[in-house]
Design a protein around this motif. Sequence first.
Motif, PDB file in Angstrom:
ATOM      1  N   ILE A 184       9.919  -5.414   4.699  1.00 14.39           N
ATOM      2  CA  ILE A 184       9.520  -4.132   4.109  1.00 14.39           C
ATOM      3  C   ILE A 184      10.038  -4.093   2.683  1.00 14.39           C
ATOM      4  CG2 ILE A 184       9.676  -1.627   4.323  1.00 14.39           C
ATOM      5  CD1 ILE A 184      10.264  -2.042   7.320  1.00 14.39           C
ATOM      6  N   HIS A 185       9.144  -3.885   1.721  1.00 18.59           N
ATOM      7  CA  HIS A 185       9.596  -3.940   0.326  1.00 18.59           C
ATOM      8  C   HIS A 185       8.753  -3.040  -0.572  1.00 18.59           C
ATOM      9  CE1 HIS A 185       6.293  -6.646  -1.097  1.00 18.59           C
ATOM     10  NE2 HIS A 185       6.330  -7.078   0.153  1.00 18.59           N
ATOM     11  N   ASP A 186       9.363  -2.697  -1.699  1.00 19.42           N
ATOM     12  CA  ASP A 186       8.704  -1.878  -2.732  1.00 19.42           C
ATOM     13  C   ASP A 186       8.161  -0.579  -2.138  1.00 19.42           C
ATOM     14  OD1 ASP A 186       9.077  -3.712  -4.968  1.00 19.42           O
ATOM     15  OD2 ASP A 186       7.752  -5.030  -3.823  1.00 19.42           O
ATOM     16  N   ILE A 187       9.109   0.203  -1.597  1.00 18.20           N
ATOM     17  CA  ILE A 187       8.815   1.451  -0.900  1.00 18.20           C
ATOM     18  C   ILE A 187       9.319   2.615  -1.745  1.00 18.20           C
ATOM     19  CG2 ILE A 187       9.319   2.791   1.183  1.00 18.20           C
ATOM     20  CD1 ILE A 187       7.491   0.391   1.693  1.00 18.20           C
ATOM     21  N   ASP A 224      -0.040  -0.499   0.024  1.00 22.89           N
ATOM     22  CA  ASP A 224      -0.731   0.449  -0.857  1.00 22.89           C
ATOM     23  C   ASP A 224      -1.249   1.661  -0.080  1.00 22.89           C
ATOM     24  OD1 ASP A 224      -1.458   1.367  -3.326  1.00 22.89           O
ATOM     25  OD2 ASP A 224      -3.289   0.195  -3.473  1.00 22.89           O
ATOM     26  N   ILE A 225      -0.346   2.238   0.744  1.00 22.56           N
ATOM     27  CA  ILE A 225      -0.654   3.436   1.521  1.00 22.56           C
ATOM     28  C   ILE A 225       0.040   4.621   0.864  1.00 22.56           C
ATOM     29  CG2 ILE A 225      -0.365   4.566   3.769  1.00 22.56           C
ATOM     30  CD1 ILE A 225      -2.301   2.277   3.882  1.00 22.56           C
ATOM     31  N   GLY A 226      -0.657   5.732   0.710  1.00 24.50           N
ATOM     32  CA  GLY A 226      -0.054   6.895   0.072  1.00 24.50           C
ATOM     33  C   GLY A 226       1.045   7.537   0.896  1.00 24.50           C
ATOM     34  N   GLY A 227       0.997   7.355   2.216  1.00 19.43           N
ATOM     35  CA  GLY A 227       2.000   7.930   3.106  1.00 19.43           C
ATOM     36  C   GLY A 227       2.863   6.854   3.731  1.00 19.43           C
ATOM     37  N   GLN A 252       4.876   5.150   0.958  1.00 25.23           N
ATOM     38  CA  GLN A 252       5.888   6.185   0.808  1.00 25.23           C
ATOM     39  C   GLN A 252       7.124   5.833   1.625  1.00 25.23           C
ATOM     40  OE1 GLN A 252       5.792   8.846  -1.180  1.00 25.23           O
ATOM     41  NE2 GLN A 252       7.728   9.743  -0.516  1.00 25.23           N
ATOM     42  N   GLN A 253       6.910   5.486   2.887  1.00 23.44           N
ATOM     43  CA  GLN A 253       7.969   4.999   3.778  1.00 23.44           C
ATOM     44  C   GLN A 253       7.399   3.835   4.560  1.00 23.44           C
ATOM     45  OE1 GLN A 253      10.308   9.196   4.489  1.00 23.44           O
ATOM     46  NE2 GLN A 253       8.519   8.782   5.709  1.00 23.44           N
TER      47      GLN A 253
END
Length: 199
Positions: free
Chosen positions: A69-72, A26-29, A51-52
């Motif tokens: 790594i998922h839901d990016i 849940d990071i904006g970047g 975001q990435q």
Amino acid sequence: TCGILIDGLYDHSITGITVSGNAIFDIGGDAISAEFSDGNSITGNTLSLSQQGILLYSSNDTVIADNTIHDITASGIIASTYGNRITGNTLYGCRGAGIALGGRDNVVACNTAYDNYAGIDVYAGSNVRLEGNVAYRNTDGFHLQDTVNSAIIGNTVYENARGLWLTTSRDNDIRDNVFRDNAETIHSDSDLGQNTLFN
């Protein structure tokens, strides 16, 4: 906004950092970003809702291994640098590519990418080795754009809209891969005769 930032301050004076065992979501970047820093290790992290997932910017000789790594929003791993080893990662639910790779002398091995727009997307790559990866249920299993002198060996690619998409790519060695149950096995905007295919 970035979960973890490795910043070498333009002169690559910060090297050899290890980022391991974190859960970042849940990071904006970007969940993890390395900028102007070489020789780092990013391993065993779980990254989502960013975001990435992992971004390498002007950072080389990095190990990216065993991350989930998922839901990016964009791509799971982005690296347009050289000398990196990207191995054993699991990537799914990325609106871009599971792995988006440019640059030269990179190894991408034993990763699993599914339910992304592209499993592995190589752009403007040279001397890249894709080996032992699994890509399924993506729009494109593998996409090679403007990529030369690279090896795509021993991968398993199935249930994608396009198994392999070649765009203006030449002098690549594509062999010993398993393509099955893709709507289109190989889609080429290149001259296939400029690549060596044995599958």
